[in-house]
Design a protein around this motif. Structure first.
Motif, PDB file in Angstrom:
ATOM      1  N   SER B  45       9.257  15.295 -14.507  1.00 29.36           N
ATOM      2  CA  SER B  45      10.350  14.739 -13.751  1.00 29.36           C
ATOM      3  C   SER B  45      10.117  13.888 -12.412  1.00 29.36           C
ATOM      4  O   SER B  45       8.838  13.797 -12.085  1.00 29.36           O
ATOM      5  CB  SER B  45      11.193  15.998 -13.051  1.00 29.36           C
ATOM      6  OG  SER B  45      11.365  16.922 -14.174  1.00 29.36           O
ATOM      7  N   VAL B  46      11.011  12.980 -12.112  1.00 29.95           N
ATOM      8  CA  VAL B  46      10.904  12.352 -10.942  1.00 29.95           C
ATOM      9  C   VAL B  46      11.755  12.922  -9.652  1.00 29.95           C
ATOM     10  O   VAL B  46      12.573  13.156 -10.159  1.00 29.95           O
ATOM     11  CB  VAL B  46      11.143  10.859 -11.073  1.00 29.95           C
ATOM     12  CG1 VAL B  46      10.286  10.144 -11.998  1.00 29.95           C
ATOM     13  CG2 VAL B  46      12.740  10.770 -11.476  1.00 29.95           C
ATOM     14  N   THR B  47      11.198  12.695  -8.436  1.00 35.09           N
ATOM     15  CA  THR B  47      11.896  13.346  -7.477  1.00 35.09           C
ATOM     16  C   THR B  47      11.863  12.321  -6.046  1.00 35.09           C
ATOM     17  O   THR B  47      10.952  11.413  -6.120  1.00 35.09           O
ATOM     18  CB  THR B  47      11.326  14.713  -7.054  1.00 35.09           C
ATOM     19  OG1 THR B  47      11.545  15.003  -5.586  1.00 35.09           O
ATOM     20  CG2 THR B  47       9.769  14.773  -7.334  1.00 35.09           C
ATOM     21  N   GLY B  48      12.713  12.554  -5.613  1.00 34.40           N
ATOM     22  CA  GLY B  48      12.539  11.552  -4.357  1.00 34.40           C
ATOM     23  C   GLY B  48      13.773  11.655  -3.310  1.00 34.40           C
ATOM     24  O   GLY B  48      14.650  12.041  -3.556  1.00 34.40           O
ATOM     25  N   GLY B  49      13.699  10.734  -2.332  1.00 29.10           N
ATOM     26  CA  GLY B  49      14.876  10.889  -1.454  1.00 29.10           C
ATOM     27  C   GLY B  49      14.765   9.396  -0.947  1.00 29.10           C
ATOM     28  O   GLY B  49      14.298   8.440  -1.563  1.00 29.10           O
ATOM     29  N   PRO B  50      15.392   9.245   0.230  1.00 29.57           N
ATOM     30  CA  PRO B  50      15.598   7.830   0.867  1.00 29.57           C
ATOM     31  C   PRO B  50      14.066   7.171   0.965  1.00 29.57           C
ATOM     32  O   PRO B  50      13.962   5.843   1.087  1.00 29.57           O
ATOM     33  CB  PRO B  50      16.099   7.957   1.969  1.00 29.57           C
ATOM     34  CG  PRO B  50      16.758   9.050   2.187  1.00 29.57           C
ATOM     35  CD  PRO B  50      16.122  10.090   1.033  1.00 29.57           C
ATOM     36  N   LEU B  53       8.930   9.368  -3.104  1.00 31.15           N
ATOM     37  CA  LEU B  53       8.998   9.386  -4.541  1.00 31.15           C
ATOM     38  C   LEU B  53       7.884  10.245  -5.127  1.00 31.15           C
ATOM     39  O   LEU B  53       6.723  10.132  -4.475  1.00 31.15           O
ATOM     40  CB  LEU B  53       8.659   7.861  -5.026  1.00 31.15           C
ATOM     41  CG  LEU B  53       8.784   7.685  -6.501  1.00 31.15           C
ATOM     42  CD1 LEU B  53      10.117   7.684  -7.108  1.00 31.15           C
ATOM     43  CD2 LEU B  53       8.348   6.175  -6.909  1.00 31.15           C
ATOM     44  N   GLY B  54       8.241  10.939  -5.948  1.00 28.78           N
ATOM     45  CA  GLY B  54       7.234  12.168  -6.403  1.00 28.78           C
ATOM     46  C   GLY B  54       7.299  12.287  -8.170  1.00 28.78           C
ATOM     47  O   GLY B  54       8.419  11.845  -8.621  1.00 28.78           O
ATOM     48  N   HIS B  75       2.891  15.643  -7.269  1.00 26.63           N
ATOM     49  CA  HIS B  75       2.504  14.398  -6.524  1.00 26.63           C
ATOM     50  C   HIS B  75       3.471  14.102  -5.916  1.00 26.63           C
ATOM     51  O   HIS B  75       4.581  13.486  -6.522  1.00 26.63           O
ATOM     52  CB  HIS B  75       1.479  13.782  -7.296  1.00 26.63           C
ATOM     53  CG  HIS B  75       0.815  12.364  -6.420  1.00 26.63           C
ATOM     54  ND1 HIS B  75      -0.373  12.824  -6.371  1.00 26.63           N
ATOM     55  CD2 HIS B  75       1.321  11.597  -5.666  1.00 26.63           C
ATOM     56  CE1 HIS B  75      -0.915  11.875  -5.344  1.00 26.63           C
ATOM     57  NE2 HIS B  75       0.341  11.033  -5.201  1.00 26.63           N
ATOM     58  N   THR B  76       3.476  13.540  -4.507  1.00 26.85           N
ATOM     59  CA  THR B  76       4.505  12.869  -4.041  1.00 26.85           C
ATOM     60  C   THR B  76       4.074  12.100  -2.980  1.00 26.85           C
ATOM     61  O   THR B  76       2.847  12.297  -2.380  1.00 26.85           O
ATOM     62  CB  THR B  76       5.694  13.907  -3.247  1.00 26.85           C
ATOM     63  OG1 THR B  76       6.762  13.225  -2.651  1.00 26.85           O
ATOM     64  CG2 THR B  76       4.917  14.926  -2.202  1.00 26.85           C
ATOM     65  N   GLY B 236      15.495  16.448  -8.436  1.00 31.56           N
ATOM     66  CA  GLY B 236      14.864  15.510  -9.185  1.00 31.56           C
ATOM     67  C   GLY B 236      15.372  15.395 -10.896  1.00 31.56           C
ATOM     68  O   GLY B 236      16.116  16.740 -11.238  1.00 31.56           O
ATOM     69  N   ILE B 237      15.126  14.476 -11.450  1.00 30.33           N
ATOM     70  CA  ILE B 237      15.639  14.548 -13.072  1.00 30.33           C
ATOM     71  C   ILE B 237      14.578  14.243 -14.010  1.00 30.33           C
ATOM     72  O   ILE B 237      13.383  13.734 -13.626  1.00 30.33           O
ATOM     73  CB  ILE B 237      16.776  13.503 -13.203  1.00 30.33           C
ATOM     74  CG1 ILE B 237      16.404  12.201 -12.697  1.00 30.33           C
ATOM     75  CG2 ILE B 237      18.123  14.144 -12.784  1.00 30.33           C
ATOM     76  CD1 ILE B 237      17.401  10.918 -12.905  1.00 30.33           C
TER      77      ILE B 237
END
Lengths: 394, 258
Positions: B45-50, B53-54, B75-76, B236-237
């Motif tokens: 999955s990818v995750t993140g905000g403004p 990125l992780g 990991h981010t 995340g998606i």
């Protein structure tokens, strides 16, 4: 059974990793920097904390210290004590602003370079709750309190430049100052930490000194302790916050002195020892003052004989008193207010009775009470705090 | 609950604006969907905000009846240009961290789906740069116990769980030039470690044999996020792949062996 191997592996990991106490390492100077610094200075491995946190009685009325940049204050401390920054190498800021005297001097006129002396009494930098909350170091507008007895400097930078270049004080040019600073090996690490570069400029020097001075203040006196735990304030003219109730931790004498002070002195010097209520006033020292004070700067004859109103924290340590150090003791000051006020045309209204100067005629006991109260304004911690002391190795 | 979520989102927004340094960030709460021995799934999955990125990776395998082992890696990294409205030197703050762990657990039929309990542990590290190379490099280890509930059918997946974690910060190497306020938080970490708190998480997915497209969410519903600079949530998606659906009698994946 073999298939369970990962499960066992995991279990053993869990058992082996001890839930031990944390052990963090903090570092500040590099080894090389430490070596250089240790040759000249006695600085702690990790810098002192210069954060100022006000007692609740001051923050409750909206008085807050502005942020001090610690790394600049660390550098500022060294500059403040460095005698090399004077023409003959004998004078530093601390020559005239001594820590054990709340950063004042015990001489009416302080010794500058080449046996010259100043023309006014040194200011007690520790007579305020906090320098940055008190002065308009980076504020503008009417609420910004200015520097010096005649309010002539607007910012701490202006003020420091003034002291460094004053012929009676350190007698340098700013160019001399930056050259000298750049040539001393111990400044490189300090500039590196404060500004991320070892380049020395005038504005950096002044900013560092300002940060150190801005961290100074007294806000841990007996008075503060009591004010924190006290209710019953009322607000007088010009936002003067006054503690009307007796303080439970004060002696009867101190409480009587507080009452006298509230009634007769707080309208100028302030009731909570936060900021002075008036920025300048003529308190009737003389009919014909030779030093015209603020009037000489502004050219306004209504301000002749007017001087900055000092707050009175640590006042027992900061004698001699007044802009010219004319009174050696607090007793003399109180005697003056009691029967000596002169009816100068600019004398402030709170020291007048009709068209005459007020005569308080304090009794002997009242004088003792007032002085007992003034003693509660001393903050011993400021006088002993290592972070404000001389960092140079002897 | 809705209130909490709103409150958290507000905190999150504030935090996104003010800093990028987290001393702990929760990885996704994995809920393996195994119902039979031999099933194996990998996901990413990818995750993140403004500003961040992780990537979050997981592999799980049921080697025995009712038993699962899993490996997770998260990991981010984030980066933030200090806007410095006061006009001083503007600098870039950076942060990166990882968490790597292994867990084992058992699953059993529950209501209309599957219940499971996992326990595991692992190690991690955060390296926060507070600008001009003022770095706090802190190691952490974490243990957790995690009951979950999952439901799956041919096209839909829903999993949720509660993860009780214990986070410990055994070692740190910290540049003391970091601002006093930030140092104070780090010193609190040092003094008050280990921390025990719950995390809530889950995922929802649509399954197109053998792939699942999913959304994941994990929340840290306690004050820790505010008091200790922990990341309060992660969204995340991602995709997961059911290896056992790739073909019958395929060899089992080797992902769990290292």
């Amino acid at each position: 059974m073999k298939k369970l191997a990962p499960v066992f592996a995991l279990l053993s990991v869990i058992l082996l990793v001890p839930a031990c106490k944390s052990d963090f390492t903090y570092y500040y100077y590099t080894e090389e920097q430490t070596k250089v610094l240790n040759e000249y200075l006695d600085l702690p491995e990790l810098p002192h904390d210069y954060t100022v946190t006000f007692p609740s009685h001051l923050s409750n009325v909206g008085l807050f210290p502005r942020a001090v940049e610690r790394d600049k204050a660390v550098l500022g401390r060294v500059l403040f004590y460095d005698k090399k920054l004077s023409k003959d190498g004998t004078v530093s800021c601390a020559t005239c602003h001594k820590q054990d005297l709340a950063f004042s001097d015990d001489k009416a006129f302080s010794d500058g370079v080449y046996d010259r002396s100043t023309t006014r009494n040194s200011f007690a930098l520790g007579s305020v709750a906090n320098f940055s909350a008190y002065y308009g170091t980076d504020l503008n507008g009417s609420s910004a309190i200015r520097f010096f007895w005649d309010n002539r400097a607007e910012t701490a930078q202006d003020q420091s430049r003034g002291s460094m270049t004053n012929a009676n004080e350190m007698d340098m040019t700013m160019h001399d100052i930056t050259e000298t600073v750049a040539s001393q090996p111990y400044y490189a690490p300090l500039f590196d930490k404060a500004f991320g570069s070892t380049e020395v400029t005038e504005s950096k020097v002044l900013e560092a000194v300002a940060n150190f001075v801005n961290a100074m203040g007294s806000y841990q006196s007996k008075f503060d302790e009591q004010a924190n735990n006290s209710t019953g304030t009322f607000t007088g003219n010009f936002g003067n916050v006054v503690y009307g109730n007796a303080f439970s931790g004060f002696t009867a004498e101190e409480n009587r002195g507080k009452e006298l002070y509230n009634a007769n002195c707080s309208s100028c010097h302030s009731g909570n020892m936060g900021r002075p209520v008036l920025q300048l006033a003529n308190n009737g020292l003389e009919l014909n003052p030779t030093d015209r004070g603020v009037g000489a700067i502004t050219g306004n004859s209504n301000e002749n004989g007017s001087f900055k109103v000092p707050t009175l924290r640590n006042v027992t340590l900061t004698g001699p008193y007044m802009h010219d150090g004319r009174f050696k003791t607090l007793e003399e000051v109180i005697d003056f207010y009691s029967t000596g006020i002169q009816n100068h045309p600019n004398l402030h209204s709170s020291l007048r009775q009709g068209s005459n100067a007020k005569v308080f005629n304090f009794t002997h006991d009242q004088k003792q009470d007032l002085i007992a109260f003034l003693h509660t304004l001393t903050d011993d911690r400021l006088l002993e705090d290592k972070k404000f002391s001389d960092p140079f190795k002897q | 609950m809705i209130r909490n979520v709103l409150g958290l989102s507000a905190t999150l927004l504030l935090m996104a604006n003010s800093c990028v340094q987290y001393h702990y960030s929760p990885n996704f709460l994995q809920t393996p969907y195994h119902e039979q021995k031999g099933e194996a799934v990998v996901s990413a999955s990818v995750t993140g905000g403004p500003t961040s990125l992780g990537g979050d990776f997981s592999a799980s395998w049921s080697p025995v009846k009712n038993g699962t082992v899993m490996l997770n890696y998260y990991h981010t990294r984030s980066q933030f240009q200090d806007p410095n409205i006061f006009g001083g030197t503007s600098y870039i703050e950076r942060s990166r961290g990882y968490l790597m762990e292994a867990a084992a657990g058992g699953y059993f039929p529950l209501f209309f789906g599957t219940g499971a309990v996992y326990a595991g542990g692992g190690i991690g590290r955060t390296r926060n740069d507070y600008g001009i190379e003022r770095i706090a490099d802190i190691r952490l280890n974490r243990f957790f116990v995690q009951p979950t509930f999952t439901f799956r059918n041919n096209w839909f997946r829903l999993g949720m769980g509660l993860r009780m974690v214990m986070v410990n910060f055994p070692k740190g190497n910290i540049d003391y030039r970091i601002e006093p306020d930030d140092i104070a938080v780090i010193q609190k970490l040092e003094q008050e470690s280990p921390f025990v708190f719950p995390e809530l998480g889950g995922n929802i997915g649509v399954h197109f044999k053998p792939v699942t497209v999913m959304a994941q969410l994990v929340l840290l519903p306690t004050q820790h996020s505010v008091d200790y600079g922990f990341d309060a949530s992660n969204f995340g998606i991602g995709l997961s792949l059911d290896l056992h659906e790739l073909g019958r009698n395929k060899k089992k994946p080797s992902t769990t062996e290292d």
